[in-house]
Design a protein around this motif. Sequence first.
Motif, short mmCIF file in Angstrom:
data_model
loop_
_atom_site.label_atom_id
_atom_site.label_comp_id
_atom_site.label_asym_id
_atom_site.label_seq_id
_atom_site.Cartn_x
_atom_site.Cartn_y
_atom_site.Cartn_z
N ILE A 97 1.01 -1.03 0.24
CA ILE A 97 -0.04 0.09 0.14
C ILE A 97 0.90 1.27 0.06
O ILE A 97 1.98 1.08 0.47
CB ILE A 97 -0.95 0.13 1.17
N VAL A 99 0.52 5.91 -0.30
CA VAL A 99 -0.39 7.14 -0.58
C VAL A 99 -0.26 7.73 -1.61
O VAL A 99 -0.92 8.66 -2.12
CB VAL A 99 -0.51 7.88 0.67
N TYR A 101 -0.13 8.52 -5.49
CA TYR A 101 -0.84 7.81 -6.37
C TYR A 101 0.24 7.62 -7.74
O TYR A 101 0.03 6.66 -8.38
CB TYR A 101 -2.13 8.70 -6.97
N ARG A 125 -1.69 -1.42 -3.94
CA ARG A 125 -3.10 -0.54 -3.81
C ARG A 125 -2.86 0.87 -3.01
O ARG A 125 -1.96 1.13 -2.02
CB ARG A 125 -3.76 -1.20 -2.52
N GLY A 127 -3.68 3.35 -0.25
CA GLY A 127 -4.28 3.31 0.81
C GLY A 127 -3.44 3.83 2.15
O GLY A 127 -2.18 4.35 1.86
N ASP A 128 -3.76 3.84 3.12
CA ASP A 128 -3.20 4.65 4.26
C ASP A 128 -3.00 3.43 5.32
O ASP A 128 -3.85 2.82 5.89
CB ASP A 128 -4.17 5.65 4.84
N LEU A 132 -6.30 0.38 7.58
CA LEU A 132 -6.26 -0.87 6.63
C LEU A 132 -7.62 -1.58 6.45
O LEU A 132 -8.28 -1.69 7.59
CB LEU A 132 -5.15 -1.78 7.16
N ASP A 133 -7.69 -2.22 5.45
CA ASP A 133 -9.00 -2.86 5.25
C ASP A 133 -8.68 -4.55 5.51
O ASP A 133 -9.43 -5.22 4.77
CB ASP A 133 -9.72 -2.59 3.91
#
Length: 136
Positions: A97, A99, A101, A125, A127-128, A132-133
């Motif tokens: 992950i 941040v 882009y 991905r 993400g921060d 997290l997911d």
Amino acid sequence: MQLLAPDHRAEANAKLRAIVDRYIRRGFGDYGEKPAERYAAAAAEILSVQGQDDRFHLIDRLTGGLLQVPRRILEMGCGSAHFLYSSLGRGHDTIGIDVDYERLRIAELKVDALGLPEAWRERARLGDGQALDFPS
């Protein structure tokens, strides 16, 4: 592994080089460096499979050989996926992950430009690390 037609791979390579060029020039400007001084080395590291492998070997050495057996790895701040793609190629279940882009766009374009497996595209991905997911 899905192989790309030569014209598609060349197009992906051209897009990748353009983004890397803009990224490096912007980054060097942020640090007050002249882009020409280190541009070739920085671009070569980002654009090559060897750059990926060097990063993997460094981390493996610094962790005392921890990466000698396949593991589940979460790479926070994966950037343009140097370590991520190298670890996937060695059988690790790795997700990265970041941040930034633009760096993730470089990672995505590497899949086509370097002929990497299509399934790897979703492994880098946006993400921060504080949101997290993933399950604990």
